[in-house]
Design an enzyme around this catalytic site. Structure first.
Site, PDB file in Angstrom:
ATOM      1  N   GLU A 268       0.823  -1.222   0.000  1.00 50.18           N
ATOM      2  CA  GLU A 268       0.000   0.000   0.000  1.00 50.18           C
ATOM      3  C   GLU A 268       0.850   1.262   0.000  1.00 50.18           C
ATOM      4  O   GLU A 268       0.703   2.111   0.884  1.00 50.18           O
ATOM      5  CB  GLU A 268      -0.899   0.030   1.237  1.00 50.18           C
ATOM      6  CG  GLU A 268      -1.849  -1.134   1.379  1.00 50.18           C
ATOM      7  CD  GLU A 268      -2.567  -1.131   2.735  1.00 50.18           C
ATOM      8  OE1 GLU A 268      -2.105  -0.450   3.672  1.00 50.18           O
ATOM      9  OE2 GLU A 268      -3.585  -1.818   2.837  1.00 50.18           O
ATOM     10  N   TYR A 311       3.761  18.705  10.769  1.00 44.42           N
ATOM     11  CA  TYR A 311       4.788  17.736  11.180  1.00 44.42           C
ATOM     12  C   TYR A 311       6.172  18.348  11.297  1.00 44.42           C
ATOM     13  O   TYR A 311       7.152  17.599  11.373  1.00 44.42           O
ATOM     14  CB  TYR A 311       4.909  16.605  10.143  1.00 44.42           C
ATOM     15  CG  TYR A 311       3.660  15.947   9.661  1.00 44.42           C
ATOM     16  CD1 TYR A 311       2.765  15.360  10.558  1.00 44.42           C
ATOM     17  CD2 TYR A 311       3.394  15.855   8.299  1.00 44.42           C
ATOM     18  CE1 TYR A 311       1.633  14.715  10.093  1.00 44.42           C
ATOM     19  CE2 TYR A 311       2.269  15.205   7.833  1.00 44.42           C
ATOM     20  CZ  TYR A 311       1.382  14.641   8.731  1.00 44.42           C
ATOM     21  OH  TYR A 311       0.285  13.996   8.268  1.00 44.42           O
ATOM     22  N   CYS A 338      -2.875  33.775   8.766  1.00 43.68           N
ATOM     23  CA  CYS A 338      -2.686  34.400  10.071  1.00 43.68           C
ATOM     24  C   CYS A 338      -2.392  33.364  11.149  1.00 43.68           C
ATOM     25  O   CYS A 338      -3.203  33.131  12.059  1.00 43.68           O
ATOM     26  CB  CYS A 338      -3.919  35.215  10.419  1.00 43.68           C
ATOM     27  SG  CYS A 338      -4.262  36.406   9.122  1.00 43.68           S
ATOM     28  N   GLU A 339      -1.256  32.717  11.019  1.00 42.66           N
ATOM     29  CA  GLU A 339      -0.789  31.718  11.974  1.00 42.66           C
ATOM     30  C   GLU A 339       0.730  31.768  11.927  1.00 42.66           C
ATOM     31  O   GLU A 339       1.322  31.756  10.838  1.00 42.66           O
ATOM     32  CB  GLU A 339      -1.171  30.287  11.522  1.00 42.66           C
ATOM     33  CG  GLU A 339      -2.634  29.989  11.438  1.00 42.66           C
ATOM     34  CD  GLU A 339      -3.228  29.517  12.753  1.00 42.66           C
ATOM     35  OE1 GLU A 339      -2.463  29.263  13.715  1.00 42.66           O
ATOM     36  OE2 GLU A 339      -4.456  29.426  12.806  1.00 42.66           O
TER      37      GLU A 339
HETATM   38  C1  LIG Z   1      -1.521   6.200   4.956  1.00 42.15           C
HETATM   39  C2  LIG Z   1      -1.541   4.743   4.756  1.00 42.15           C
HETATM   40  C3  LIG Z   1      -0.764   4.153   3.761  1.00 42.15           C
HETATM   41  C4  LIG Z   1       0.200   4.933   2.905  1.00 42.15           C
HETATM   42  O1  LIG Z   1       1.223   5.490   3.638  1.00 42.15           O
HETATM   43  P1  LIG Z   1       2.478   6.121   2.859  1.00 42.15           P
HETATM   44  O2  LIG Z   1       3.382   6.535   3.941  1.00 42.15           O
HETATM   45  O3  LIG Z   1       1.971   7.260   2.080  1.00 42.15           O
HETATM   46  O4  LIG Z   1       3.056   5.045   2.013  1.00 42.15           O
HETATM   47  C5  LIG Z   1      -0.866   2.802   3.560  1.00 42.15           C
HETATM   48  N1  LIG Z   1      -1.695   2.050   4.320  1.00 42.15           N
HETATM   49  C6  LIG Z   1      -2.461   2.575   5.305  1.00 42.15           C
HETATM   50  C7  LIG Z   1      -3.345   1.697   6.086  1.00 42.15           C
HETATM   51  C8  LIG Z   1      -2.403   3.948   5.557  1.00 42.15           C
HETATM   52  O5  LIG Z   1      -3.147   4.463   6.535  1.00 42.15           O
END
Ligand SMILES: *Cc1c(COP(=O)(O)O)cnc(C)c1O
Length: 416
Positions: A268, A311, A338-339
């Site tokens: 993912e 972050y 404005c921050e």
């Molecule tokens: C955000 C997320 C990702 C992707 O994260 P990256 O750091 O962009 O690769 C993959 N899986 C889940 C469950 C996420 O919440």
């Protein structure tokens, strides 16, 4: 830093003049290179790449993913809609997230997505009820919280036991044992995602080992595991000198940990595929000499790119054009919001700048436009996809009327 004049063959000064600023640009070529690199590393592995839509859900980007055979990792009904609209097959969509609503699960079931990454017993019960009501069997993976420190920023760490994500192995074990309680759910997958912007393989290896150990235990106990989802989190280079994990090394670590697994591996990645392909163009409004610092006030702000405020993230910033003969000056690069937190860089050395100069904030392709808001009533910026010297507007700049649409006077009073 090298002079920066163009992205994927498109002249930055010209596109800024034509489309205005702030402007998000994405190089289609760079995104394809990342996809190709990961797909090549995965040769011979039964794997599906499910792009994390939240990194950048722009329609054109998702279409590019679809055309490359990449699926989607979604976290809401909105992302489901985006993925389907872009032509991503439901069989390549997985649904993650700690708080899926009933209507969202229902929509995903009706679309026939591949798999739900389940994060709590309550969600498992809900999935059972909704799948049963529709006479279908939902495929589910348990999101394991492997309790490892991903070595990344606290706000993007997700795999420690104190984080809200996933369940402990002990709890997951109970679910597998009690599987018969959820006959409309086929619990045949494992999932993890330990955090984002991970630049070291070690925490990934450790988490994979924990996941693999659990898979072996389940297999021995007779539970067939069809899918192991290793999540995302692969980091990218945000500043010179930083080094991203090599795709081949990453895949080798996965193969190594999951040796002998003959089901499907799901990945993912979000940021890894799109971050470095993007940049944000901003125009210098003026340089402001404070009593202690020199501020470069630009027309992009935290509402266009939140990462530095949220972050403390670093993004390299370059002045677009020829730097010949300009002395280096130290600036705080700030937006008009404005921050005090509306700051892209503190004490950053840049060629001396003046009003009208163009700056490029680099590596903004992920979690840039997708996290944008209209705070301070600043309309959403335009986005363009560039490729081999041409560009296409893939999100029009929001108009003030579009921004205000939906708000109205309090004329219709109701009781509830
Ligand atoms: C955000 C997320 C990702 C992707 O994260 P990256 O750091 O962009 O690769 C993959 N899986 C889940 C469950 C996420 O919440």
């Amino acid at each position: 830093m090298q002079d920066l004049l163009a992205l994927d063959g498109v002249d930055l000064a010209s596109v800024a003049a034509r489309e205005g600023t702030p402007l998000h640009l994405y190089s289609a070529t760079a995104i394809r290179q990342r996809i190709d690199g990961l797909q090549s590393a995965l040769q011979g592995v039964d794997a599906t790449i499910c792009y994390a839509v939240k990194a950048n859900g722009n329609h054109a980007i998702l279409q590019l993913m679809a055309k490359s055979g990449v699926g989607a990792d979604i976290v809401s009904a909105g992302e489901l809609r985006r993925a389907l609209r872009a032509g991503i097959a439901p069989s390549k969509i997985v649904f993650s997230g700690v708080g899926k609503r009933e209507d969202e699960i229902a929509q995903a079931l009706e679309a026939g997505i591949a798999r739900f990454n389940v994060e709590s017993r309550a969600e498992l019960d809900l999935l059972q009820r909704l799948a049963h009501a529709r006479g279908v069997v939902a495929h589910a993976a348990v999101r394991i919280n492997p309790d490892v420190d991903a070595g990344t920023h606290a706000k993007i760490s997700t795999g420690k036991s104190e984080n809200k994500f996933g369940v402990a192995v002990a709890e997951a074990r109970q679910w597998f044992t009690a599987q018969a309680q959820w006959p409309a759910v086929r619990l045949d997958g494992l999932h993890m995602h330990i955090g984002s912007q991970i630049l070291e393989l070690e925490p990934i290896r450790r988490a994979l080992q924990r996941l693999a150990r659990f898979w072996r235990e389940l297999a021995l106990a007779g539970h067939a595991i069809a899918s192991i989802d290793v999540g995302g989190g692969l980091g990218v280079r945000y500043r010179q000198g930083e080094r991203a994990i090599d795709a081949a090394d990453y895949v080798a670590a996965i193969r190594d940990a999951l040796a002998g697994f003959d089901g499907r591996i799901v990945l993912e990645p979000g940021r890894y595929l799109v971050a470095e392909a993007g940049l944000l163009l901003a125009r210098v409004l003026h340089a402001k000499q404070g009593s202690e610092r020199t501020f470069l006030v630009v027309d992009a702000a935290m509402n266009d790119l939140l990462r530095p405020s949220l972050y403390d993230a670093w993004h390299d910033i370059v002045r677009v054009g020829d730097d010949n003969g300009r002395t280096t000056t130290t600036y705080d690069v700030v937006g008009p919001v404005c921050e005090t937190g509306d700051t892209f860089a503190v004490a950053r050395g840049l060629p001396r700048c003046e009003a009208g100069d163009l700056l490029a904030i680099l590596a903004t392709g992920a979690y840039g436009a997708s996290m944008a808001s209209t705070y301070n009533s600043r309309p959403l910026a335009a986005e363009v996809l560039v490729e081999h010297g041409r560009y296409a507007v893939v999100r029009r700049r929001q108009t003030l009327d579009e921004m205000l649409a939906g708000e109205q006077a309090a004329t219709h009073w109701e009781t509830a």
